[in-house]
Enzyme design. Sequence first.
Site, PDB file in Angstrom:
ATOM      1  N   ARG A 219       0.865  -1.182   0.000  1.00 50.26           N
ATOM      2  CA  ARG A 219       0.000   0.000   0.000  1.00 50.26           C
ATOM      3  C   ARG A 219       0.903   1.234   0.000  1.00 50.26           C
ATOM      4  O   ARG A 219       1.967   1.240   0.629  1.00 50.26           O
ATOM      5  CB  ARG A 219      -0.898   0.038   1.247  1.00 50.26           C
ATOM      6  CG  ARG A 219      -2.112  -0.878   1.168  1.00 50.26           C
ATOM      7  CD  ARG A 219      -3.126  -0.472   0.091  1.00 50.26           C
ATOM      8  NE  ARG A 219      -4.307  -1.310   0.053  1.00 50.26           N
ATOM      9  CZ  ARG A 219      -4.511  -2.306  -0.819  1.00 50.26           C
ATOM     10  NH1 ARG A 219      -3.602  -2.625  -1.728  1.00 50.26           N
ATOM     11  NH2 ARG A 219      -5.640  -3.004  -0.797  1.00 50.26           N
ATOM     12  N   HIS A 267      -1.328  -0.150  -9.945  1.00 48.85           N
ATOM     13  CA  HIS A 267      -2.048  -1.082  -9.059  1.00 48.85           C
ATOM     14  C   HIS A 267      -2.517  -2.319  -9.840  1.00 48.85           C
ATOM     15  O   HIS A 267      -3.701  -2.653  -9.850  1.00 48.85           O
ATOM     16  CB  HIS A 267      -3.227  -0.389  -8.367  1.00 48.85           C
ATOM     17  CG  HIS A 267      -3.653  -1.081  -7.105  1.00 48.85           C
ATOM     18  ND1 HIS A 267      -4.047  -0.428  -5.968  1.00 48.85           N
ATOM     19  CD2 HIS A 267      -3.742  -2.413  -6.801  1.00 48.85           C
ATOM     20  CE1 HIS A 267      -4.370  -1.298  -5.031  1.00 48.85           C
ATOM     21  NE2 HIS A 267      -4.182  -2.528  -5.514  1.00 48.85           N
TER      22      HIS A 267
HETATM   23  P1  NDP Z   1      -1.814 -11.017   5.196  1.00 48.81           P
HETATM   24  O1  NDP Z   1      -2.748 -10.447   6.196  1.00 48.81           O
HETATM   25  O2  NDP Z   1      -1.862 -12.460   4.872  1.00 48.81           O
HETATM   26  O3  NDP Z   1      -0.311 -10.693   5.643  1.00 48.81           O
HETATM   27  C1  NDP Z   1       0.064  -9.481   6.204  1.00 48.81           C
HETATM   28  C2  NDP Z   1       1.463  -9.626   6.752  1.00 48.81           C
HETATM   29  O4  NDP Z   1       1.869  -8.345   7.270  1.00 48.81           O
HETATM   30  C3  NDP Z   1       1.539 -10.615   7.912  1.00 48.81           C
HETATM   31  O5  NDP Z   1       2.733 -11.349   7.855  1.00 48.81           O
HETATM   32  C4  NDP Z   1       1.540  -9.688   9.140  1.00 48.81           C
HETATM   33  O6  NDP Z   1       2.216 -10.211  10.268  1.00 48.81           O
HETATM   34  C5  NDP Z   1       2.325  -8.524   8.602  1.00 48.81           C
HETATM   35  N1  NDP Z   1       2.086  -7.324   9.391  1.00 48.81           N
HETATM   36  C6  NDP Z   1       0.915  -6.686   9.625  1.00 48.81           C
HETATM   37  N2  NDP Z   1       1.106  -5.638  10.450  1.00 48.81           N
HETATM   38  C7  NDP Z   1       2.418  -5.629  10.746  1.00 48.81           C
HETATM   39  C8  NDP Z   1       3.235  -4.808  11.568  1.00 48.81           C
HETATM   40  N3  NDP Z   1       2.731  -3.781  12.258  1.00 48.81           N
HETATM   41  N4  NDP Z   1       4.549  -5.095  11.666  1.00 48.81           N
HETATM   42  C9  NDP Z   1       5.070  -6.132  10.979  1.00 48.81           C
HETATM   43  N5  NDP Z   1       4.361  -6.964  10.183  1.00 48.81           N
HETATM   44  C10 NDP Z   1       3.045  -6.703  10.078  1.00 48.81           C
HETATM   45  O7  NDP Z   1      -1.989 -10.136   3.869  1.00 48.81           O
HETATM   46  P2  NDP Z   1      -1.661 -10.551   2.362  1.00 48.81           P
HETATM   47  O8  NDP Z   1      -0.315 -11.144   2.308  1.00 48.81           O
HETATM   48  O9  NDP Z   1      -2.795 -11.303   1.791  1.00 48.81           O
HETATM   49  O10 NDP Z   1      -1.683  -9.094   1.666  1.00 48.81           O
HETATM   50  C11 NDP Z   1      -0.758  -8.092   2.051  1.00 48.81           C
HETATM   51  C12 NDP Z   1      -1.157  -6.766   1.438  1.00 48.81           C
HETATM   52  O11 NDP Z   1      -0.888  -6.762   0.030  1.00 48.81           O
HETATM   53  C13 NDP Z   1      -2.640  -6.422   1.503  1.00 48.81           C
HETATM   54  O12 NDP Z   1      -2.999  -5.941   2.792  1.00 48.81           O
HETATM   55  C14 NDP Z   1      -2.763  -5.368   0.433  1.00 48.81           C
HETATM   56  O13 NDP Z   1      -2.488  -4.111   1.013  1.00 48.81           O
HETATM   57  C15 NDP Z   1      -1.655  -5.718  -0.557  1.00 48.81           C
HETATM   58  N6  NDP Z   1      -2.179  -6.197  -1.850  1.00 48.81           N
HETATM   59  C16 NDP Z   1      -1.857  -5.509  -2.987  1.00 48.81           C
HETATM   60  C17 NDP Z   1      -2.268  -5.941  -4.218  1.00 48.81           C
HETATM   61  C18 NDP Z   1      -1.860  -5.235  -5.444  1.00 48.81           C
HETATM   62  O14 NDP Z   1      -2.345  -5.556  -6.535  1.00 48.81           O
HETATM   63  N7  NDP Z   1      -0.942  -4.302  -5.377  1.00 48.81           N
HETATM   64  C19 NDP Z   1      -3.127  -7.123  -4.361  1.00 48.81           C
HETATM   65  C20 NDP Z   1      -3.411  -7.778  -3.113  1.00 48.81           C
HETATM   66  C21 NDP Z   1      -2.950  -7.319  -1.906  1.00 48.81           C
HETATM   67  P3  NDP Z   1       1.668 -11.514  11.022  1.00 48.81           P
HETATM   68  O15 NDP Z   1       1.957 -12.667  10.078  1.00 48.81           O
HETATM   69  O16 NDP Z   1       2.493 -11.567  12.243  1.00 48.81           O
HETATM   70  O17 NDP Z   1       0.197 -11.291  11.250  1.00 48.81           O
HETATM   71  C1  OXD Z   2      -6.219  -5.975  -2.890  1.00 50.05           C
HETATM   72  C2  OXD Z   2      -5.695  -5.134  -3.927  1.00 50.05           C
HETATM   73  O1  OXD Z   2      -6.109  -5.604  -1.740  1.00 50.05           O
HETATM   74  O2  OXD Z   2      -6.028  -5.352  -5.110  1.00 50.05           O
HETATM   75  O3  OXD Z   2      -6.758  -7.047  -3.194  1.00 50.05           O
HETATM   76  O4  OXD Z   2      -4.896  -4.225  -3.675  1.00 50.05           O
END
Ligand code: NDP
Ligand code: OXD
Length: 304
Positions: A219, A267
């Site tokens: 993000r 995106h």
């Molecule tokens: P998940 O919820 O599976 O994973 C999030 C990860 O971030 C986890 O490992 C979590 O830690 C970690 N995390 C959250 N908060 C913190 C923090 N404060 N400090 C350190 N680590 C933290 O999400 P996804 O992997 O499914 O997706 C990640 C992001 O990718 C989405 O939230 C979205 O913003 C982005 N995205 C972008 C897309 C695009 O097209 N550009 C498409 C899809 C998603 P823990 O494992 O300990 O909970």
């Molecule tokens: C999602 C994205 O969060 O597309 O799925 O960014």
Amino acid sequence: MTTVLFAAPSLWPEYQAELPKALAEAGVQAKVVIDAAPEVVDYIVYAPSSPLQDFTAYHRTKAVLSLWAGVERVVGNKTLTQPLCRMVDPGLTEGMVEWVVGHALRHHLGMDRHIVNPGHVWDPTCPPLAREHPVAVLGMGALGAACAAALRALNFPVTGWSRTEKPGCLHGEDGLRQALASAQIVVLLLPKTPETENLLNGERLALLPQGAVILNPGRGALIDDGALLAALNAGHVGHATLDVFRVEPLPADHPFWTHPRVTVTPHIAADTRAYSAARVIAENIRRGETGEPFLHLVDRARGY
Ligand code: NDP
Ligand code: OXD
């Protein structure tokens, strides 16, 4: 039972075709519609960009099933009291792995030097091997862990960082500093939460080795834009490939568009594809109907 899609109308033809099929495969009988009176709606399939922002009237609704992985736009919505599930989907993961590996290899191999070579310079410098290029993956969830595995399979030494302690993964401020200090490539796959906003600020960018590359498909708000521009201008950060931004579409006058060390992708790192996402949604509806726990439930307090 009625399931309504609240998303861009352009998505309707795909979901109109895929959702009933997936529900039938899951053994669930449900009507899938694009509009219905709130009092008859059992499940909402939801894009957080949808105009539906007030869920108060949806008393009967058993769950809101997000089409997006990132739920920062809806997680704090006080009118949404039903379970909120986010999208974790093999299609989304596959797309993200390809985007991350592709852009990592571009920088690792120095491809740009050969693709744009107007002077036809014969420079026989060989690129390093992946084993010589450490990568930090910040966020080791569904997407980060899959990208880390794909990069490791190519021999990149990968350090993962997450919020909670997990085997083979760093956490906490010390862990973050350690991950950044050795990373030639940093991949941001964190959700946007109050804790992750401006995570890559000037101080943390300064920890990176000279010339490190940043890939951000997470993000926009994870990075302090001003600090990143300063680090790029100073040559401390070698390149930033950015897929996500604080404001999208990225405004025409934003300096990222013209910066020679920035690549903007709009995106598109990973898309939710109806043919696979429909199966994830159908499985959650099946669970809702049989009283089994929902998959991919969002923790409202945590914010993701
Ligand atoms: P998940 O919820 O599976 O994973 C999030 C990860 O971030 C986890 O490992 C979590 O830690 C970690 N995390 C959250 N908060 C913190 C923090 N404060 N400090 C350190 N680590 C933290 O999400 P996804 O992997 O499914 O997706 C990640 C992001 O990718 C989405 O939230 C979205 O913003 C982005 N995205 C972008 C897309 C695009 O097209 N550009 C498409 C899809 C998603 P823990 O494992 O300990 O909970
Ligand atoms: C999602 C994205 O969060 O597309 O799925 O960014």
